[in-house]
Design a protein around this motif. Structure first.
Motif, PDB file in Angstrom:
ATOM      1  N   ASP A 121      40.514  23.609  60.027  1.00 19.41           N
ATOM      2  CA  ASP A 121      40.541  22.306  60.700  1.00 19.41           C
ATOM      3  C   ASP A 121      40.795  21.176  59.709  1.00 19.41           C
ATOM      4  OD1 ASP A 121      40.125  23.414  63.118  1.00 19.41           O
ATOM      5  OD2 ASP A 121      37.957  22.987  63.203  1.00 19.41           O
ATOM      6  N   LEU A 122      40.284  21.353  58.510  1.00 13.83           N
ATOM      7  CA  LEU A 122      40.404  20.276  57.518  1.00 13.83           C
ATOM      8  C   LEU A 122      41.727  20.318  56.736  1.00 13.83           C
ATOM      9  CD1 LEU A 122      36.745  20.279  56.147  1.00 13.83           C
ATOM     10  CD2 LEU A 122      37.842  18.405  57.395  1.00 13.83           C
ATOM     11  N   TRP A 123      42.532  21.348  56.967  1.00 15.51           N
ATOM     12  CA  TRP A 123      43.801  21.459  56.235  1.00 15.51           C
ATOM     13  C   TRP A 123      44.749  20.330  56.646  1.00 15.51           C
ATOM     14  CZ3 TRP A 123      45.243  23.914  52.029  1.00 15.51           C
ATOM     15  CH2 TRP A 123      46.604  24.044  51.734  1.00 15.51           C
ATOM     16  N   PRO A 124      45.320  19.590  55.684  1.00 14.95           N
ATOM     17  CA  PRO A 124      46.257  18.518  56.053  1.00 14.95           C
ATOM     18  C   PRO A 124      47.565  19.127  56.573  1.00 14.95           C
ATOM     19  CG  PRO A 124      45.492  18.317  53.749  1.00 14.95           C
ATOM     20  CD  PRO A 124      45.124  19.690  54.225  1.00 14.95           C
ATOM     21  N   GLU A 125      47.773  18.958  57.859  1.00  7.46           N
ATOM     22  CA  GLU A 125      48.905  19.622  58.525  1.00  7.46           C
ATOM     23  C   GLU A 125      50.249  19.276  57.914  1.00  7.46           C
ATOM     24  OE1 GLU A 125      49.270  19.089  62.675  1.00  7.46           O
ATOM     25  OE2 GLU A 125      47.410  20.164  63.139  1.00  7.46           O
ATOM     26  N   GLN A 126      50.351  18.045  57.376  1.00  7.36           N
ATOM     27  CA  GLN A 126      51.650  17.593  56.860  1.00  7.36           C
ATOM     28  C   GLN A 126      52.147  18.439  55.690  1.00  7.36           C
ATOM     29  OE1 GLN A 126      48.728  15.821  56.815  1.00  7.36           O
ATOM     30  NE2 GLN A 126      48.730  14.238  55.226  1.00  7.36           N
ATOM     31  N   LEU A 127      51.248  19.242  55.070  1.00 14.83           N
ATOM     32  CA  LEU A 127      51.681  20.086  53.946  1.00 14.83           C
ATOM     33  C   LEU A 127      52.609  21.204  54.420  1.00 14.83           C
ATOM     34  CD1 LEU A 127      48.426  20.309  51.777  1.00 14.83           C
ATOM     35  CD2 LEU A 127      50.431  18.866  51.420  1.00 14.83           C
ATOM     36  N   GLU A 128      52.561  21.509  55.722  1.00 18.27           N
ATOM     37  CA  GLU A 128      53.480  22.512  56.285  1.00 18.27           C
ATOM     38  C   GLU A 128      54.934  22.147  56.040  1.00 18.27           C
ATOM     39  OE1 GLU A 128      52.770  23.224  60.445  1.00 18.27           O
ATOM     40  OE2 GLU A 128      50.650  23.665  60.054  1.00 18.27           O
ATOM     41  N   ASP A 129      55.192  20.827  55.929  1.00 18.76           N
ATOM     42  CA  ASP A 129      56.566  20.396  55.719  1.00 18.76           C
ATOM     43  C   ASP A 129      57.136  20.892  54.399  1.00 18.76           C
ATOM     44  OD1 ASP A 129      56.309  19.137  58.118  1.00 18.76           O
ATOM     45  OD2 ASP A 129      55.873  17.171  57.261  1.00 18.76           O
ATOM     46  N   LEU A 130      56.288  21.399  53.524  1.00  9.29           N
ATOM     47  CA  LEU A 130      56.759  21.959  52.257  1.00  9.29           C
ATOM     48  C   LEU A 130      57.373  23.341  52.449  1.00  9.29           C
ATOM     49  CD1 LEU A 130      53.836  20.829  49.924  1.00  9.29           C
ATOM     50  CD2 LEU A 130      56.225  20.107  49.747  1.00  9.29           C
ATOM     51  N   GLY A 131      57.259  23.884  53.662  1.00 10.19           N
ATOM     52  CA  GLY A 131      57.858  25.198  53.934  1.00 10.19           C
ATOM     53  C   GLY A 131      57.236  26.258  53.052  1.00 10.19           C
ATOM     54  N   LEU A 132      58.103  27.049  52.433  1.00  8.62           N
ATOM     55  CA  LEU A 132      57.633  28.132  51.567  1.00  8.62           C
ATOM     56  C   LEU A 132      56.801  27.586  50.397  1.00  8.62           C
ATOM     57  CD1 LEU A 132      57.925  31.197  51.389  1.00  8.62           C
ATOM     58  CD2 LEU A 132      59.935  30.887  49.955  1.00  8.62           C
ATOM     59  N   GLN A 133      57.003  26.305  50.076  1.00 11.72           N
ATOM     60  CA  GLN A 133      56.298  25.717  48.925  1.00 11.72           C
ATOM     61  C   GLN A 133      54.926  25.127  49.293  1.00 11.72           C
ATOM     62  OE1 GLN A 133      59.892  25.588  48.720  1.00 11.72           O
ATOM     63  NE2 GLN A 133      59.410  27.214  47.270  1.00 11.72           N
ATOM     64  N   GLU A 134      54.487  25.374  50.523  1.00 14.38           N
ATOM     65  CA  GLU A 134      53.143  24.916  50.910  1.00 14.38           C
ATOM     66  C   GLU A 134      52.121  25.592  49.989  1.00 14.38           C
ATOM     67  OE1 GLU A 134      52.093  25.920  54.932  1.00 14.38           O
ATOM     68  OE2 GLU A 134      50.441  24.466  54.987  1.00 14.38           O
ATOM     69  N   ARG A 253      52.458  22.454  35.759  1.00  9.92           N
ATOM     70  CA  ARG A 253      51.580  22.143  36.893  1.00  9.92           C
ATOM     71  C   ARG A 253      51.638  20.667  37.287  1.00  9.92           C
ATOM     72  NH1 ARG A 253      46.751  25.948  34.468  1.00  9.92           N
ATOM     73  NH2 ARG A 253      47.644  27.932  35.171  1.00  9.92           N
ATOM     74  N   PHE A 254      51.888  19.786  36.315  1.00 14.33           N
ATOM     75  CA  PHE A 254      52.064  18.367  36.639  1.00 14.33           C
ATOM     76  C   PHE A 254      53.243  18.188  37.590  1.00 14.33           C
ATOM     77  CE2 PHE A 254      49.413  16.966  32.995  1.00 14.33           C
ATOM     78  CZ  PHE A 254      48.674  16.014  33.677  1.00 14.33           C
ATOM     79  N   LEU A 255      54.329  18.851  37.263  1.00 13.55           N
ATOM     80  CA  LEU A 255      55.532  18.681  38.079  1.00 13.55           C
ATOM     81  C   LEU A 255      55.345  19.265  39.479  1.00 13.55           C
ATOM     82  CD1 LEU A 255      58.262  19.336  35.369  1.00 13.55           C
ATOM     83  CD2 LEU A 255      57.685  17.160  36.467  1.00 13.55           C
ATOM     84  N   GLN A 256      54.668  20.435  39.558  1.00 11.72           N
ATOM     85  CA  GLN A 256      54.454  21.057  40.861  1.00 11.72           C
ATOM     86  C   GLN A 256      53.481  20.232  41.698  1.00 11.72           C
ATOM     87  OE1 GLN A 256      56.529  23.208  41.521  1.00 11.72           O
ATOM     88  NE2 GLN A 256      57.175  23.391  39.389  1.00 11.72           N
ATOM     89  N   ARG A 257      52.489  19.679  41.016  1.00  9.92           N
ATOM     90  CA  ARG A 257      51.486  18.866  41.685  1.00  9.92           C
ATOM     91  C   ARG A 257      52.136  17.694  42.446  1.00  9.92           C
ATOM     92  NH1 ARG A 257      48.721  14.568  39.027  1.00  9.92           N
ATOM     93  NH2 ARG A 257      50.766  14.238  38.083  1.00  9.92           N
ATOM     94  N   ASN A 258      53.243  17.175  41.872  1.00  9.07           N
ATOM     95  CA  ASN A 258      53.900  16.021  42.491  1.00  9.07           C
ATOM     96  C   ASN A 258      54.352  16.283  43.921  1.00  9.07           C
ATOM     97  OD1 ASN A 258      53.512  14.582  40.174  1.00  9.07           O
ATOM     98  ND2 ASN A 258      55.563  14.963  39.338  1.00  9.07           N
ATOM     99  N   ARG A 259      54.700  17.549  44.240  1.00  4.89           N
ATOM    100  CA  ARG A 259      55.165  17.821  45.589  1.00  4.89           C
ATOM    101  C   ARG A 259      54.032  17.650  46.599  1.00  4.89           C
ATOM    102  NH1 ARG A 259      53.143  22.724  44.405  1.00  4.89           N
ATOM    103  NH2 ARG A 259      52.816  24.269  46.058  1.00  4.89           N
ATOM    104  N   ILE A 260      52.784  17.891  46.159  1.00  4.07           N
ATOM    105  CA  ILE A 260      51.633  17.735  47.066  1.00  4.07           C
ATOM    106  C   ILE A 260      51.372  16.255  47.325  1.00  4.07           C
ATOM    107  CG2 ILE A 260      49.181  18.262  47.391  1.00  4.07           C
ATOM    108  CD1 ILE A 260      49.545  20.683  45.607  1.00  4.07           C
ATOM    109  N   ILE A 261      51.481  15.435  46.296  1.00  2.00           N
ATOM    110  CA  ILE A 261      51.352  13.977  46.476  1.00  2.00           C
ATOM    111  C   ILE A 261      52.383  13.510  47.501  1.00  2.00           C
ATOM    112  CG2 ILE A 261      51.635  11.729  45.353  1.00  2.00           C
ATOM    113  CD1 ILE A 261      50.584  12.941  42.768  1.00  2.00           C
ATOM    114  N   ALA A 262      53.628  13.945  47.302  1.00  2.00           N
ATOM    115  CA  ALA A 262      54.711  13.508  48.184  1.00  2.00           C
ATOM    116  C   ALA A 262      54.487  13.972  49.622  1.00  2.00           C
ATOM    117  CB  ALA A 262      56.050  14.022  47.666  1.00  2.00           C
ATOM    118  N   ALA A 263      54.005  15.200  49.777  1.00  2.00           N
ATOM    119  CA  ALA A 263      53.870  15.767  51.122  1.00  2.00           C
ATOM    120  C   ALA A 263      52.674  15.185  51.870  1.00  2.00           C
ATOM    121  CB  ALA A 263      53.753  17.287  51.040  1.00  2.00           C
ATOM    122  N   LEU A 264      51.641  14.787  51.155  1.00  2.00           N
ATOM    123  CA  LEU A 264      50.463  14.230  51.827  1.00  2.00           C
ATOM    124  C   LEU A 264      50.775  12.891  52.493  1.00  2.00           C
ATOM    125  CD1 LEU A 264      47.528  14.986  49.339  1.00  2.00           C
ATOM    126  CD2 LEU A 264      47.801  15.897  51.662  1.00  2.00           C
ATOM    127  N   ALA A 265      51.702  12.122  51.908  1.00  2.00           N
ATOM    128  CA  ALA A 265      51.946  10.746  52.364  1.00  2.00           C
ATOM    129  C   ALA A 265      53.238  10.622  53.163  1.00  2.00           C
ATOM    130  CB  ALA A 265      51.992   9.824  51.149  1.00  2.00           C
TER     131      ALA A 265
END
Lengths: 411, 411
Positions: A121-134, A253-265
């Motif tokens: 329930d607490l999973w941020p749904e918008q991360l699904e937009d990352l597709g395989l990279q979720e 990991r810094f570079l990969q982390r950036n995709r989560i920042i982008a996907a959350l917002a």
């Protein structure tokens, strides 16, 4: 979590199915680096529990599975050729002995946090937009409370060596956004990131004023100069990471982390960035998944604005100069989304631009289509297709699946 | 010019056809305000000499002529209803007694200048892109030498109350552009305009380093604080105006003058502008005729950059931060144009973007089409259509005629 067995993944046998999935993902998060395409495709194909079984040698594989992974990788825009599962198994093998998911789960619990996985329930749904990279899971330090939807979250990112101008703009924006009830997402670093978190904490009215997405484990507040700040973020907001406690914040990991920042917002605002800057990487991730990229103009004599102007010139970024304009960008997506979702299909289509209608028509209903294919079918630029998919996605008219895109039943 | 009769337009009977046309246009320039749509349509319909005859009551009119003017106005995007020729005749009547074209021609000649009219070798061809709004003539103070083509000219415009930032950026850009052989076009005003002319004069290597387009007559250097500067512009470059010597620089004429600045140059760069600024009017003119609009970013705390950021946000303007980027924008158009012009038709089409190809297909070969119609036929936004028409025009594939657009034989 019922198991307190600190020996690790062998505990999966004595717990429920949900917990088995959670423990397996906790283990895989240590086994694989973020965005390990083959590993993520394997999880899609056989689930996290069996992936862990395969990775540890308990389960075997075969040519069918290899073919399925090839196809998932191709759909997800991954490498067109890959070295095969045995190569991945060899890559994962050295870490199998270190697996201790129960210990990691206990660590995050002791720090007042938790592990969330897709489907929670607490999973941020918008991360699904990352597709395989979720991400496989998120380690989350902070109070248990709903995380914001994409439209409620704005990413503010930029250089570590911010100028006075960048600091003042970031502080004003973050404060103003938090005052309006937005969550400010950033990376917890020095400079722009720190000003973003600080401004949001002082402006926050309720809920989660700010989220810091870390490149390393959430057990350690990094960089150490931001320790007090990040502790406040964890207390009032959330500190999250896809890598388990104890993981070092490597460059990768810094570079990969950036995709989560982008996907959350819904909107990523680059406040200050040099010609080459990690913030541009976040902007690129945002653009790839159809999020809005915005940037702040500055003096052409300031090297710290050169990356922002580059984004403006390349045509992908919107120029923003105040909180109202940012909120408009988030609202333009979000509000249309929520209004339209309750209306009939005709009304939904009425609200679409010509380009989005063309794109919707080009989307298959049963199979999925890649961005490349859609540019050809719809006659739109890759950028236009990505932006349109983002909008259609937020309207519930399009959905990404295995890295491809399809129409939903609604459309 | 063979006549020296100072009594004015009555001298037309004793001179050649070319001179009759020139004298008639000189007279009409005093009779009509810039962009007098009915007057300009009348010139298109019956020529300048007969227009002058009609305006002075020597020639009559009829319903056929009224219908032709209605149609020209509609094609040129003018008013859909107009008061009829008698209303225009009443408007012009008070000035008939003041007409003294020979005196005006003598004045400009005495100042070391001349009058040029469409069709002259020295007429800047790019002004044709203004369609019905092409000036009747230009009063030109300065040395007789070829004026630049659109691709050799860059307009630098902005606020009168420029900041140190605006002054330094404008000076650098103008100097750098003149050094590269571009002509810097501006409006001769205080602030950004003055810095543009000054920078170009100091950087000029040959030809016409800078052109000042005046809102009043070229006999008077206005504003008086810029007198020395404008005198230098006239000596090394050119000072031009569509209104005859002695005309005051009214507010209306300032706004109309901006379309000439925009049409002379391939790129209009707005360096500094407040939220509402005359420079934005120039940018709007440039956009309307498919020229590139560029702007310089600045601090979001500077009110003098608010208009620039507005242009960036509205999506019409390109962000530029140095001379190289401006030159690229001019070159992207100009160089393609000159290369492609020598190649076969297939090669010309090969170089076009998908949007431009669609637009080319939508253009009629015999009749003309309006921007509005083209947006419908081509399915492109009005901005995209205007920009595309500009590109196709410079490639010699499209042509504006009576304010509408058509394909050329080449296309």
């Amino acid at each position: 979590m019922s198991s307190t067995d600190t020996k690790g993944f062998t505990a999966v046998a004595v717990v429920g199915k949900q917990d088995k999935e959670r423990i397996a993902r906790a283990a895989l998060a240590r086994l694989m680096e973020p965005q390990d395409s083959v590993g993520l495709a394997l999880v899609r194909a056989v689930g996290a529990v069996d992936t862990l079984g395969i990775a540890t040698g308990e389960l075997g594989t075969g040519p069918n599975l290899e073919r399925e992974i090839s196809s998932l990788l191709a759909d997800g825009g991954g490498p067109s050729s890959w070295a095969g599962l045995p190569a991945s198994l060899r890559r994962w093998a050295p870490r199998v002995a270190d697996l201790a998911p129960d210990r990691d789960l206990e660590t995050v619990r002791r720090l007042g946090g938790r592990l969330i996985i897709p489907g929670d329930d607490l999973w941020p749904e918008q991360l699904e937009d990352l597709g395989l990279q979720e991400p496989l899971c998120l380690w989350w330090r902070g109070q248990e409370q709903p995380l914001p939807s994409a439209r409620q979250a704005i990413a503010l990112v930029g250089s570590r060596d911010s100028t006075n101008y960048g600091a003042s703009v970031t502080g004003d924006f973050a404060y103003g956004l938090a005052q309006r009830g937005y969550t400010v997402v950033s990376g917890g670093a020095y400079g722009i990131d720190a000003h973003a978190h600080r401004g949001a904490l002082s402006g926050g009215v309720a809920g989660v004023p700010t989220i810091a997405v870390m490149a390393g484990g959430v057990d350690r507040f990094y960089p150490s100069g931001n320790e007090d700040l990040l502790r406040a973020v964890a207390t009032q907001g959330a500190v999250i990471s896809e890598v388990p406690p104890g993981s070092a914040p490597t460059r990768y990991r810094f570079l990969q982390r950036n995709r989560i920042i982008a996907a959350l917002a819904s909107v990523t605002v680059v406040v200050e960035a040099r010609w080459r800057s990690g913030a541009l990487n976040t902007a690129h991730h945002a653009e790839t998944i159809g999020r809005v990229v915005a940037t702040v103009p500055g003096s052409i004599h300031s090297a710290n604005s050169a990356g922002c102007h580059r984004l403006l010139r390349d045509g992908g970024a919107v120029c923003v100069t105040d909180v109202g304009e940012i909120s408009e960008l988030a609202g333009a997506i979000g509000e249309t989304g929520s209004e339209e979702k309750d209306a009939g299909a005709a009304a939904v289509h009425d609200g679409l631009s010509l380009e989005d209608l063309i794109l919707l028509d080009a989307l298959p209903l049963r199979s999925t289509s890649s961005v490349e294919k859609l540019t050809v079918v719809a006659g739109l630029s890759p950028d236009a297709v990505r932006a349109g998919l983002g909008r259609l996605g937020l309207l519930g008219l399009a959905r990404s699946e295995r890295g491809g895109w399809k129409r939903t039943g609604k459309a």
